[in-house]
Structure formats: structure tokens, C-alpha cells
Design a protein around this motif. Sequence first.
Motif, PDB file in Angstrom:
ATOM      1  N   THR A 217       0.857  -1.182   0.000  1.00 10.14           N
ATOM      2  CA  THR A 217       0.000   0.000   0.000  1.00 10.14           C
ATOM      3  C   THR A 217       0.897   1.236   0.000  1.00 10.14           C
ATOM      4  O   THR A 217       2.103   1.151   0.271  1.00 10.14           O
ATOM      5  CB  THR A 217      -0.919   0.035   1.235  1.00 10.14           C
ATOM      6  OG1 THR A 217      -0.113   0.041   2.425  1.00 10.14           O
ATOM      7  CG2 THR A 217      -1.838  -1.178   1.264  1.00 10.14           C
ATOM      8  N   ARG A 218       0.313   2.371  -0.285  1.00  8.23           N
ATOM      9  CA  ARG A 218       1.097   3.605  -0.415  1.00  8.23           C
ATOM     10  C   ARG A 218       1.869   3.925   0.859  1.00  8.23           C
ATOM     11  O   ARG A 218       2.996   4.440   0.789  1.00  8.23           O
ATOM     12  CB  ARG A 218       0.170   4.772  -0.789  1.00  8.23           C
ATOM     13  CG  ARG A 218       0.888   6.081  -1.094  1.00  8.23           C
ATOM     14  CD  ARG A 218      -0.104   7.138  -1.577  1.00  8.23           C
ATOM     15  NE  ARG A 218       0.563   8.387  -1.909  1.00  8.23           N
ATOM     16  CZ  ARG A 218       0.817   9.338  -1.041  1.00  8.23           C
ATOM     17  NH1 ARG A 218       0.475   9.196   0.241  1.00  8.23           N
ATOM     18  NH2 ARG A 218       1.422  10.466  -1.422  1.00  8.23           N
ATOM     19  N   ASP A 219       1.306   3.615   2.027  1.00  6.55           N
ATOM     20  CA  ASP A 219       1.983   3.978   3.267  1.00  6.55           C
ATOM     21  C   ASP A 219       3.168   3.063   3.588  1.00  6.55           C
ATOM     22  O   ASP A 219       3.860   3.279   4.590  1.00  6.55           O
ATOM     23  CB  ASP A 219       0.997   4.020   4.446  1.00  6.55           C
ATOM     24  CG  ASP A 219       0.265   2.700   4.658  1.00  6.55           C
ATOM     25  OD1 ASP A 219       0.668   1.674   4.057  1.00  6.55           O
ATOM     26  OD2 ASP A 219      -0.715   2.685   5.428  1.00  6.55           O
ATOM     27  N   TRP A 220       3.414   2.061   2.747  1.00  3.01           N
ATOM     28  CA  TRP A 220       4.657   1.289   2.881  1.00  3.01           C
ATOM     29  C   TRP A 220       5.875   2.163   2.591  1.00  3.01           C
ATOM     30  O   TRP A 220       6.962   1.882   3.065  1.00  3.01           O
ATOM     31  CB  TRP A 220       4.653   0.104   1.917  1.00  3.01           C
ATOM     32  CG  TRP A 220       3.900  -1.094   2.399  1.00  3.01           C
ATOM     33  CD1 TRP A 220       2.838  -1.125   3.257  1.00  3.01           C
ATOM     34  CD2 TRP A 220       4.149  -2.460   2.029  1.00  3.01           C
ATOM     35  NE1 TRP A 220       2.404  -2.408   3.434  1.00  3.01           N
ATOM     36  CE2 TRP A 220       3.180  -3.260   2.703  1.00  3.01           C
ATOM     37  CE3 TRP A 220       5.057  -3.076   1.197  1.00  3.01           C
ATOM     38  CZ2 TRP A 220       3.123  -4.640   2.565  1.00  3.01           C
ATOM     39  CZ3 TRP A 220       5.009  -4.456   1.046  1.00  3.01           C
ATOM     40  CH2 TRP A 220       4.057  -5.225   1.714  1.00  3.01           C
ATOM     41  N   PHE A 221       5.706   3.187   1.763  1.00  2.00           N
ATOM     42  CA  PHE A 221       6.839   3.999   1.314  1.00  2.00           C
ATOM     43  C   PHE A 221       7.024   5.202   2.236  1.00  2.00           C
ATOM     44  O   PHE A 221       6.125   6.029   2.382  1.00  2.00           O
ATOM     45  CB  PHE A 221       6.617   4.474  -0.122  1.00  2.00           C
ATOM     46  CG  PHE A 221       6.333   3.350  -1.089  1.00  2.00           C
ATOM     47  CD1 PHE A 221       7.289   2.387  -1.350  1.00  2.00           C
ATOM     48  CD2 PHE A 221       5.101   3.245  -1.718  1.00  2.00           C
ATOM     49  CE1 PHE A 221       7.033   1.344  -2.225  1.00  2.00           C
ATOM     50  CE2 PHE A 221       4.828   2.210  -2.593  1.00  2.00           C
ATOM     51  CZ  PHE A 221       5.805   1.251  -2.853  1.00  2.00           C
ATOM     52  N   SER A 222       8.197   5.306   2.811  1.00  8.03           N
ATOM     53  CA  SER A 222       8.480   6.439   3.686  1.00  8.03           C
ATOM     54  C   SER A 222       8.958   7.654   2.908  1.00  8.03           C
ATOM     55  O   SER A 222       8.951   8.771   3.423  1.00  8.03           O
ATOM     56  CB  SER A 222       9.538   6.051   4.727  1.00  8.03           C
ATOM     57  OG  SER A 222      10.709   5.567   4.091  1.00  8.03           O
ATOM     58  N   THR A 223       9.389   7.450   1.654  1.00  9.91           N
ATOM     59  CA  THR A 223       9.773   8.545   0.761  1.00  9.91           C
ATOM     60  C   THR A 223       9.126   8.285  -0.586  1.00  9.91           C
ATOM     61  O   THR A 223       9.203   7.173  -1.108  1.00  9.91           O
ATOM     62  CB  THR A 223      11.308   8.636   0.594  1.00  9.91           C
ATOM     63  OG1 THR A 223      11.925   8.663   1.882  1.00  9.91           O
ATOM     64  CG2 THR A 223      11.685   9.890  -0.180  1.00  9.91           C
TER      65      THR A 223
END
Length: 299
Positions: A217-223
Amino acid sequence: MDNLTHLDWTLVRNFLAVAEAGSLSAAARQLRVSQPTLGRQMKQIEQDLGVTLFLRQPRGLALSEAGRTMLPAARRMQEAMSEIALTVAGRDTEARGPVRIAASEVVAQQILPPILGQLRRHHPETTLDLTASDSSDNLLFREADIAIRMYRPTQLEVVTRKLGDLQMAVCAAESYLQDRPMPHQPQDLLDQDHALVGYDQSELILRGMRDLGWPATRDWFSTRCDAQNTYWELIKSGCGIGFGQRWLIDQTPDVRRLDLGLEVPALPVWLATPQALRNIPRISTVWQALESGLRPFIS
């Protein structure tokens, strides 16, 4: 509508751009003109036709009834002008003149400059326009003469050739890895609480990860960043683990390929040009230069 017989094609073309983009700002970026200039042009075409073509909405512009009625005819006019341009261009007999090339941001910045530099040294009579963008330019409307695509173009009357594949891999900077455990399988990315670098609005990486069996999901990516060259700089700077083209990883100091026991799908590389242009000397010359220059990077 007294001015209808003298209606400027440029105004019609720009009307189409605004209608399809849904806002002056987006259309201005596509057309490479200023927003105030485009706004004046839309007022001019409305004045020439004596109708209101656009209605202001909270999130941009919507076509009025008159605008919706005009849209199909404007598209036919665009097709006719494109056919004229292709017919005239197809009569060129010398390898001189402009050629516009469209390529993705990474290919345009990281691969093409030395290829085009060599081309210019051997063919100084050919001038080059390079569009670095991850959007799809329309070859039949002469937004590009030759396009380098990461998918197979499907437009009719477009000549295509697949050159091969750009291999992809998971990677990270040494500066990121030095104080963290080395991941050896996909689950380690979660269990070891690794930072991931992904896209912002684009879902390409998300879809790719899900195809590999990761419930990303999108919130897996911290940047997050959609601009590909900036995305690569973020990985180089140690923001986290991401994806990159193998040749680019291997030639970049302090960035390492990570073996997680999975095969990241490759990017196919296609050359494409309108059929009417393929055998024009300047197009053929640039096509051949791109084909030979790109081959060392693909498998």
C-alpha cells in the motif's frame, strides 16, 4: 460567427488541449506556453465563434454545451492537419532538418546524451529536439517523430520495433545499508522495518509489487516521488530500498543490487515512428543511431 472562415488552427488545437486536460494550467504545460497566453487564446476563440466554450468549475474547466458540440469537429480538424503534416514531411529527401525524440526521464537523462552527441558529430545537418517526459506523446499528431517507449505502441499507422528489455532490480545505497540488517527475502523488508522509496501519485510500483505477491500500500513507502530521476537520486542518497535499472545500479558507486530471491519484471524497449515518416532520411538516420546506441543497455 462572422470570423469562422478565418478561424486560426492554433486556437482550435489549443482548445482541444484545454478540453482534454480540463484546466488551463495543465494544457499550458503540455503546449509549452504560459497560462495567461492560453487564457487569452481561449477568450479569443470564444469571441471569434460568438459562444462560450468553457464553464469554470471548482477544479478547473468544463466544456459548455457549445464546447461539447464543437469537440468532435475540432478533433477531425486535428486529424486532417496531422495528415497534411505527415504527407509533407514524407516528401523530404535529405538527411537534414529537425527530429523530435520522446523518451522517459531516465532514458533521456541517463542514456541518450552520449548517443545524441555522437549523432550530432556525424550528422550536424540534423537538429534534435528531445522531450524528456513519462507521458505518452502522440506520434500521429507530430508531438514526436520518434518515441522510445517502455510498452508496445498500439496506434495504427505507427511502425514499431522491440529492441529488447531493460532489466530491473531491487537496490539500496551503501549509506542506507551500513547500519541496518541485510534483507535476503521480501518478508525481511517488513520484519526488519526497512524504509522503502516509492512513487507518489503513480501506482506503477504498487501494481508491480502486488504482481510479485506483496500486499503493498502507499503507506509502505516512507519517501515518495513520481519524477524518475529524482526518485533515483533519493535512492542514491540513502532514503531507503527501491527499484532501478540494473545497468544504472551497476555503474553507480555506493549503490548495491539486493538479491531477495525474486525476479523483478523487465521494462521492454520499443522504438516507434509514424509509418509515413519511417523512410525519410533524417528519421531513418536518427532511428538507426538510437537503435545501435540503446542496444548496450538492454538484453
